[in-house]
Design a protein around this motif. Sequence first.
Motif, PDB file in Angstrom:
ATOM      1  N   HIS A 317      32.366  43.586  36.157  1.00 13.87           N
ATOM      2  CA  HIS A 317      32.395  44.986  36.581  1.00 13.87           C
ATOM      3  C   HIS A 317      33.381  45.261  37.711  1.00 13.87           C
ATOM      4  CE1 HIS A 317      29.021  45.503  33.927  1.00 13.87           C
ATOM      5  NE2 HIS A 317      28.359  44.559  34.559  1.00 13.87           N
ATOM      6  N   ARG A 318      34.027  44.230  38.242  1.00 14.85           N
ATOM      7  CA  ARG A 318      35.023  44.444  39.294  1.00 14.85           C
ATOM      8  C   ARG A 318      36.425  44.630  38.733  1.00 14.85           C
ATOM      9  NH1 ARG A 318      33.183  38.991  42.008  1.00 14.85           N
ATOM     10  NH2 ARG A 318      33.182  38.569  39.766  1.00 14.85           N
ATOM     11  N   LEU A 319      36.579  44.346  37.443  1.00 16.94           N
ATOM     12  CA  LEU A 319      37.869  44.531  36.782  1.00 16.94           C
ATOM     13  C   LEU A 319      37.881  45.861  36.045  1.00 16.94           C
ATOM     14  CD1 LEU A 319      38.248  40.886  35.435  1.00 16.94           C
ATOM     15  CD2 LEU A 319      39.450  41.892  37.386  1.00 16.94           C
ATOM     16  N   GLU A 320      39.065  46.275  35.594  1.00 17.49           N
ATOM     17  CA  GLU A 320      39.199  47.582  34.960  1.00 17.49           C
ATOM     18  C   GLU A 320      39.792  47.459  33.555  1.00 17.49           C
ATOM     19  OE1 GLU A 320      41.587  49.905  37.586  1.00 17.49           O
ATOM     20  OE2 GLU A 320      40.046  50.066  39.131  1.00 17.49           O
ATOM     21  N   GLY A 321      39.515  48.495  32.736  1.00 17.04           N
ATOM     22  CA  GLY A 321      40.114  48.569  31.403  1.00 17.04           C
ATOM     23  C   GLY A 321      39.749  47.399  30.516  1.00 17.04           C
ATOM     24  N   ILE A 345      44.332  37.786  40.359  1.00 13.84           N
ATOM     25  CA  ILE A 345      45.452  38.717  40.208  1.00 13.84           C
ATOM     26  C   ILE A 345      45.080  40.088  40.757  1.00 13.84           C
ATOM     27  CG2 ILE A 345      46.833  39.983  38.503  1.00 13.84           C
ATOM     28  CD1 ILE A 345      46.750  37.419  36.777  1.00 13.84           C
ATOM     29  N   ALA A 346      43.862  40.550  40.433  1.00 18.12           N
ATOM     30  CA  ALA A 346      43.418  41.852  40.927  1.00 18.12           C
ATOM     31  C   ALA A 346      43.315  41.865  42.447  1.00 18.12           C
ATOM     32  CB  ALA A 346      42.070  42.200  40.297  1.00 18.12           C
ATOM     33  N   ASN A 348      45.026  39.923  44.554  1.00 18.16           N
ATOM     34  CA  ASN A 348      46.384  39.888  45.098  1.00 18.16           C
ATOM     35  C   ASN A 348      47.057  41.259  45.005  1.00 18.16           C
ATOM     36  OD1 ASN A 348      46.275  37.193  45.805  1.00 18.16           O
ATOM     37  ND2 ASN A 348      47.175  36.475  43.885  1.00 18.16           N
ATOM     38  N   ALA A 349      46.849  41.963  43.899  1.00 20.19           N
ATOM     39  CA  ALA A 349      47.420  43.297  43.742  1.00 20.19           C
ATOM     40  C   ALA A 349      46.861  44.237  44.802  1.00 20.19           C
ATOM     41  CB  ALA A 349      47.114  43.831  42.339  1.00 20.19           C
ATOM     42  N   GLU A 350      45.564  44.105  45.078  1.00 18.80           N
ATOM     43  CA  GLU A 350      44.924  44.950  46.094  1.00 18.80           C
ATOM     44  C   GLU A 350      45.490  44.633  47.486  1.00 18.80           C
ATOM     45  OE1 GLU A 350      42.026  48.054  46.627  1.00 18.80           O
ATOM     46  OE2 GLU A 350      43.002  47.149  44.881  1.00 18.80           O
ATOM     47  N   LYS A 351      45.695  43.344  47.752  1.00 19.67           N
ATOM     48  CA  LYS A 351      46.253  42.953  49.054  1.00 19.67           C
ATOM     49  C   LYS A 351      47.685  43.460  49.204  1.00 19.67           C
ATOM     50  CE  LYS A 351      43.519  38.770  49.922  1.00 19.67           C
ATOM     51  NZ  LYS A 351      43.563  37.295  50.049  1.00 19.67           N
ATOM     52  N   MET A 352      48.479  43.322  48.124  1.00 20.97           N
ATOM     53  CA  MET A 352      49.875  43.801  48.173  1.00 20.97           C
ATOM     54  C   MET A 352      49.923  45.309  48.374  1.00 20.97           C
ATOM     55  SD  MET A 352      51.614  41.428  45.207  1.00 20.97           S
ATOM     56  CE  MET A 352      53.262  42.075  45.424  1.00 20.97           C
ATOM     57  N   LYS A 353      49.004  46.006  47.732  1.00 21.19           N
ATOM     58  CA  LYS A 353      48.935  47.472  47.890  1.00 21.19           C
ATOM     59  C   LYS A 353      48.591  47.812  49.333  1.00 21.19           C
ATOM     60  CE  LYS A 353      46.495  51.515  46.055  1.00 21.19           C
ATOM     61  NZ  LYS A 353      45.434  51.966  45.131  1.00 21.19           N
ATOM     62  N   GLY A 354      47.665  47.065  49.915  1.00 23.71           N
ATOM     63  CA  GLY A 354      47.288  47.293  51.297  1.00 23.71           C
ATOM     64  C   GLY A 354      48.431  47.037  52.261  1.00 23.71           C
TER      65      GLY A 354
END
Length: 359
Positions: A317-321, A345-346, A348-354
């Motif tokens: 439930h923490r992943l999407e699509g 991966i999710a 890391n993407a969140e950290k990069m976005k931050g």
Amino acid sequence: MIEKLEAIKDRFHHLEEQMADPGVLSDMDRYKKVSKEYKDLKAVVDAFDAYKKALSTVENARELLREDDEELRQMAQAELDEWEPRLEELEEAVRVHLIPKDMEDTKDVLFEIRSGTGGDEASLFAGDLYRMYMRYFDSQDWEVETISVTEGTAGGYSKLVLEIHGNDVYGKLKFESGAHRVQRVPKTESQGRIHTSAATVVVMPILEVEDVQINRADLKIDVFRASGAGGQHVNRTESAVRITHLPTGVITESQEARSQIQNREIAMQRLISQVQEKKRAEVENEVSTRRRSLVGSGDRSDKIRTYNWPQNRVTDHRLEGDNKNFNLDKIIEGDIAGLIEALLIAENAEKMKGEAEGA
């Protein structure tokens, strides 16, 4: 980014020189520290070197496109077609390597599975999770030490406590903390109705006292006689241990193991983890703008994953699509590497976005 990577590469070469220094070689503790940092930086440097090579190839090809020779221009275009997509991939890989890693990722872990709501079916599901994880641990060549096992009344397990030792154990297992829900028809169900039950998983990094700067003078340690249900082993000596951290008021105890030494170690690990979580919570309360971690708090009420037997599907439930659904047959057999990679991966993407928003 290039300046930061060049500085990392300089540090890498400095560590390389230190590892050949007789003074460092003769000091085992210092050598281990230097070699660990060297190993951690090597992946970054290798990715950076591959990126620079691709960048140089692309730049040279672009220069050749300005030549009058048609054959040279065609060769240059062919190289660009090949290397430009690869350059983007390599740049992304470098950026991922630059994401700050959690300090605990390399730690071994204390791993607990407990049956939750659902009675006997929950215990059976806890057993399914145990077998799933053991297969995964084996695939990673990790060592597993069983601390305590409490079997369920109709099979499966009421509670399991394990220690897992190996490479990057916490970094891969930290996403598993939380409630795992199962939907299936129990063997005892005569009318074929689907029941929902749950088991909880708790993953705690095994930390040293120095990691969270706990002063032993601040600890109150009590021992007492362990208790157990009828028919279970009951220790007749004072083997159970309770530890109180006086500055924070955190209290932990353990009576799972038969020896006082093991119970003391388990209680201490729990205390260190809880004191660290308390300190983290205080920091997060002060910094209200800090982004909530993808993996959540690890609270046992969090339903992180559903194992749906009728639909042969596992949903995180923490992943999407479409990325959140996985084949149950593979997952339950211990093939969870792809699921864990998707969560990494999710995250890391969140950290990069931050980092991009904070830049």
